[in-house]
Scaffold this active site. Structure first.
Site, mmCIF file in Angstrom:
data_model
loop_
_atom_site.group_PDB
_atom_site.id
_atom_site.type_symbol
_atom_site.label_atom_id
_atom_site.label_comp_id
_atom_site.label_asym_id
_atom_site.label_seq_id
_atom_site.Cartn_x
_atom_site.Cartn_y
_atom_site.Cartn_z
ATOM 1 N N ASP A 155 22.934 143.423 48.433
ATOM 2 C CA ASP A 155 23.470 142.429 49.554
ATOM 3 C C ASP A 155 24.478 143.110 50.425
ATOM 4 O OD1 ASP A 155 22.259 140.517 48.020
ATOM 5 O OD2 ASP A 155 23.632 139.925 46.817
ATOM 6 N N ASP B 210 14.274 134.817 45.275
ATOM 7 C CA ASP B 210 15.384 135.979 45.189
ATOM 8 C C ASP B 210 15.478 136.344 43.522
ATOM 9 O OD1 ASP B 210 17.476 137.606 45.416
ATOM 10 O OD2 ASP B 210 19.072 136.040 45.128
#
Length: 506
Positions: A321, A270
């Site tokens: 997200d 990430d």
């Protein structure tokens, strides 16, 4: 105290409103007879450990067997777990069998030994959308046990993924990231216990010096990897400014060796912007670790780089997200056509995790998606062949959430071996039709209504590249709707879906 007539009327009205508010469960209960579910194909690299748990519903006890299982693999007949190693490349056609007191069923499984793993989209659970930075060993183990207790593993749910905030400091024989000992006192023991349930384990890291949760990352400004937390100061993430940037010294190889030793099967990697050098570095490290580890890139993969990134990774986030709102979910699920040409077995577009059930990023609450929106959520992710990663508290699953996650005909659309991404067939106002080609020659078709009132949505067979009479099956209800000559239409609730399978009428 005897209620007054007025009070009785009010109580009756309140009761009727509660009944109306109950979400409609469309998925039928699985039969007592054995039924084998999940993917019909599984990939493993030569020499890597192999673990495949036969996902089967039906009355227990159940006995499993397999015809054509290659040398090097063994089957536990009581649990249905296939394990071992295969050293040589090749394809093995296996016939799985499940038997209980109600009968016997067989189903093919193709085991492909080669360089590509994750031949169908990964399915499992990730800690972030439920626990945020509060994850620990106890919560992780509880999630794994809940998968088994609820029977989700019988429908193909496999991965138990630990997201950010597990990390402590560097150390050990590889000078790799070690767990925060207060949160994860025994990472190897945790992985062994989860594998013992027939499930797999995932972990999280970043090539940055510091992760989003302000934990140690995969690089450093010094060769020992010493690290001091940046604390809770102003966020500078995504700006290529230290510590949210790539450090001078890289530890991908060391970390991958440690993960392989623990028994890790999946890595969420990430950072932002996602770039090719760090992806290639980690891909190489994971391949050299001696263990098959799914490489999933997060977040917001640059579209201009996907041609170079897609051969290196198994999954890549196409979006930022997700949140448990209608606006967030539909924008991520319905705008991915341009990515479709980069998807194939082993390489998947990922619009982020699922937000059904109890979610909350550290403070779980019932999702803000309505029941119809949740049906839409699962349907479009399945049509896209997107990774299916639950983000909910699995210990607090109600019957409705469980019904969303155990419809094997819907899951089969996601796990179809072709791994084709559904494409938009038509769009009129806020009425949208998506269609996906399946391995058996049929089509999975989603009729979606993104508007604010119920509407009729239709599709013609010629829009799907089909001709002649076609049989239609409602996948959520698992019900045949008959053969239709030219097309199909149905009333669709606001923010809802009708998901069907269309194939030649016999």
């Amino acid at each position: 105290m005897k209620p007054t007539p007025l009070l009785s009327i009010l109580l009756a009205l309140a009761s009727s409103q509660l009944l109306l508010a109950e979400p409609a469960i469309l998925t039928p209960k699985p039969p007592a007879e054995p039924r084998i579910n999940g993917p019909k194909i599984s990939g493993v690299r030569p020499g890597s450990p192999f673990l495949y748990s036969i996902p089967a519903t039906g009355e227990r006890p159940m006995n499993f067997s397999a015809k054509g299982l290659p040398d090097g693999l063994k089957l536990d007949s009581a649990t249905g777990r296939i394990s071992g190693k295969l050293d040589k490349p090749g394809t093995h056609e296996v016939v799985l069998s499940a038997k209980n007191s109600r009968g016997t069923v067989e189903r093919p499984l193709r085991i492909v030994v080669g360089e590509t793993i994750a031949l169908t989209p990964p399915m499992g659970w990730n800690s972030w959308n439920c626990w945020g930075g509060r994850i620990d060993q106890e919560k992780t183990l509880a999630a794994a046990k809940a998968i088994v207790r609820h029977g989700l593993d019988q429908h193909g749910w496999t991965y138990v993924n630990i997201d950010d905030a597990w990390q402590g400091r560097r150390g050990g024989p590889y000078q790799a990231i070690q767990p925060d000992s207060e949160r994860f006192p025994d990472m190897k023991g945790l992985c062994d216990e989860i594998h013992g349930m027939g499930l797999k384990v995932g972990i999280y890291s970043s090539p940055w010096v510091t992760t989003y949760a302000r934990r140690i990352g995969g690089s450093s400004e010094n060769e020992n990897g010493d690290w001091t937390s940046p604390g809770n100061g102003p966020k500078t993430v995504n700006k290529k400014i230290l510590p949210w940037a790539i450090g001078k010294y890289h530890f991908a190889e060391k970390d991958a060796k440690q993960w392989a030793e623990w028994g890790i099967d999946y890595l969420k990697y990430d950072w932002n912007p996602i770039e090719v050098p760090e992806t290639a570095e980690m891909d190489k490290a994971l391949r050299a670790s001696g263990r098959d580890v799914v490489l999933s890139l997060s977040n917001s993969t640059p579209f201009q780089s996907i041609g170079e990134l897609s051969p290196l990774a198994n999954c890549w986030r196409t979006t930022g997200d997700i949140k448990d709102t209608w606006d967030s979910m539909w924008k991520k699920g319905f705008n991915g056509d341009k990515w479709a040409r980069y998807q194939k077995p082993g390489h998947f577009n990922d619009p982020d995790m699922l937000v059904v059930g109890q979610v909350g990023w550290g403070k779980p609450h019932p999702t803000n998606l309505t029941p119809d929106e949740q049906y839409t959520h699962i349907s479009i992710w399945s049509l896209l062949s997107a990774p299916l990663l639950l983000g909910c508290d699995l210990e607090k699953m109600d019957d409705f959430t469980l019904s969303l996650l155990t419809n094997d005909e819907v899951i089969a659309v996601n796990q179809d071996s072709l791994c084709k991404q559904a494409l938009k067939v038509s769009e009129k106002d806020k009425l949208i039709v998506f269609a996906k080609q399946l391995e058996d020659g049929s089509r999975a078709v989603g009729l979606f209504n993104l508007g604010d009132k119920e509407e009729t949505v239709s599709v013609k067979w010629q829009e799907l590249g089909l001709s002649g009479s076609q049989a239609v099956r409602d996948l959520w209800r698992q019900k045949d709707l008959g053969a239709l000559p030219a097309g199909f239409e149905a009333p669709v609730a606001s923010h809802g879906v009708v998901l069907v399978k269309v194939g030649p009428a016999h």
